[in-house]
Design a protein around this motif. Structure first.
Motif, mmCIF file in Angstrom:
data_model
loop_
_atom_site.group_PDB
_atom_site.id
_atom_site.type_symbol
_atom_site.label_atom_id
_atom_site.label_comp_id
_atom_site.label_asym_id
_atom_site.label_seq_id
_atom_site.Cartn_x
_atom_site.Cartn_y
_atom_site.Cartn_z
ATOM 1 N N LEU A 86 0.777 -1.242 -0.191
ATOM 2 C CA LEU A 86 0.073 0.040 0.044
ATOM 3 C C LEU A 86 0.895 1.361 -0.070
ATOM 4 N N ASP A 87 1.917 1.171 0.372
ATOM 5 C CA ASP A 87 3.024 2.283 0.568
ATOM 6 C C ASP A 87 4.210 1.943 -0.077
ATOM 7 N N PRO A 88 4.463 1.585 -1.133
ATOM 8 C CA PRO A 88 5.788 1.213 -1.964
ATOM 9 C C PRO A 88 6.856 2.356 -1.988
ATOM 10 N N ASP A 89 7.900 2.246 -1.537
ATOM 11 C CA ASP A 89 8.945 3.121 -2.042
ATOM 12 C C ASP A 89 9.168 3.278 -3.552
ATOM 13 N N PRO A 90 9.072 4.648 -4.106
ATOM 14 C CA PRO A 90 9.588 4.693 -5.481
ATOM 15 C C PRO A 90 10.969 4.035 -5.669
ATOM 16 N N PRO A 91 11.107 3.225 -6.795
ATOM 17 C CA PRO A 91 12.248 2.734 -7.243
ATOM 18 C C PRO A 91 13.394 3.766 -7.686
ATOM 19 N N PRO A 92 14.637 3.502 -6.817
ATOM 20 C CA PRO A 92 15.764 4.932 -7.056
ATOM 21 C C PRO A 92 16.123 4.591 -8.734
ATOM 22 N N ALA A 93 16.672 5.786 -9.207
ATOM 23 C CA ALA A 93 16.989 5.645 -10.607
ATOM 24 C C ALA A 93 18.606 4.971 -10.511
ATOM 25 N N PRO A 94 19.020 4.238 -11.327
ATOM 26 C CA PRO A 94 20.475 3.429 -11.253
ATOM 27 C C PRO A 94 21.183 4.370 -11.884
ATOM 28 N N GLY A 95 22.336 4.221 -11.484
ATOM 29 C CA GLY A 95 23.465 5.091 -11.900
ATOM 30 C C GLY A 95 24.378 5.843 -10.828
ATOM 31 N N ILE A 96 25.536 6.281 -11.047
ATOM 32 C CA ILE A 96 26.337 6.993 -10.078
ATOM 33 C C ILE A 96 26.345 8.581 -10.387
ATOM 34 N N HIS A 97 25.578 9.455 -9.100
ATOM 35 C CA HIS A 97 25.556 10.759 -9.286
ATOM 36 C C HIS A 97 26.808 11.418 -9.522
ATOM 37 N N PRO A 98 26.841 12.585 -10.222
ATOM 38 C CA PRO A 98 28.009 13.244 -10.598
ATOM 39 C C PRO A 98 29.089 13.703 -9.510
ATOM 40 N N LEU A 99 28.080 13.999 -8.128
ATOM 41 C CA LEU A 99 28.748 14.360 -7.301
ATOM 42 C C LEU A 99 29.276 13.245 -6.076
ATOM 43 N N ALA A 100 29.100 12.008 -6.659
ATOM 44 C CA ALA A 100 29.881 10.893 -5.841
ATOM 45 C C ALA A 100 31.202 10.649 -6.100
ATOM 46 N N SER A 101 31.789 9.932 -5.225
ATOM 47 C CA SER A 101 33.256 9.898 -5.551
ATOM 48 C C SER A 101 33.462 8.363 -5.627
#
Length: 226
Positions: A86-101
């Motif tokens: 009834l309250d599913p978490d939206p699936p996160p977008a795959p990939g590496i954010h540009p601000l990640a190291s």
């Protein structure tokens, strides 16, 4: 979601109108129209007669409900499964954010999701569909298994390993030094290097701000399902 669809998804027999829309979950005392509640402990059976819920999850022998009933041998487990439907978490977008190291030698599955300000160290491995929230740190040679969820400000230290479907809540530290010192005759201390990894089994959840230390030798192990 209609009650009939929910019953089918949960594999539960339904007593009542399956066309009723179920919007959320609520306690038996505070539920109203559109709510699903549950009765797992019979000391709350008196409250069932007065509930305003549209449906209740209850054992096969329970009677007297003023609403539709989803029948289950394990009402609390069924209720827990219903909350996810009834309250599913939206699936996160795959990939590496540009601000990640992410170190060039690290291996990140293309289906994993790496949020801003995450740090992934040398030779670390991030499994399929794993999610690393902002400011998580994964040390050198650490392994994050498939479908893991590592929340914000978590530190997974070097060489530690997480199995599949592990959830680590905010601020936890996995693999900090165990407290080990040798004492000289004059009372001064020599630090004992803590080199063993922490190994977390499958389907483990670790609470916020938990610390699980590494040992000097061997492994600190949290077994599957803990």
């Amino acid at each position: 979601m209609t009650l009939g669809d929910l019953a089918a998804a949960l594999g539960c027999p339904l007593d009542g109108d399956g066309s009723v829309d179920i919007l959320r979950v609520a306690s038996i005392e505070h539920a109203g129209p559109g709510d699903l509640t549950f009765l797992a402990n019979m000391k709350y059976a008196r409250a069932l007669a007065g509930t305003r819920a549209s449906a209740v999850v209850a054992a096969p022998e329970v009677t007297g409900a003023p609403c539709a009933v989803l029948r289950s041998e394990e009402p609390y487990v069924t209720y827990a499964l219903a909350t996810a439907l009834l309250d599913p978490d939206p699936p996160p977008a795959p990939g590496i954010h540009p601000l990640a190291s992410v170190d060039a030698s690290a291996v990140v599955d293309p289906t994993a999701s790496i949020d801003p300000f995450v740090v992934v160290g040398p030779r670390a491995r991030i499994g399929a569909r794993a999610v690393l929230r902002p400011h998580a740190v994964v040390g050198a040679d650490a392994v994050i298994g498939p479908d893991c969820l590592v929340h914000a400000h978590v530190s997974i230290r070097e060489r530690c390993r997480l199995g599949a479907r592990v959830v680590v809540q905010d601020g936890a530290v996995i693999g900090g030094d165990g407290y080990g010192f040798a004492t000289r005759r004059d009372g001064t201390h020599v630090k004992i290097r803590q080199r063993g990894p922490v190994v977390i089994g499958d389907d483990v959840e670790i609470g916020a701000n938990t610390t699980i230390d590494r040992p000097a030798v061997g492994e600190t192990r949290i077994e599957a399902g803990t």
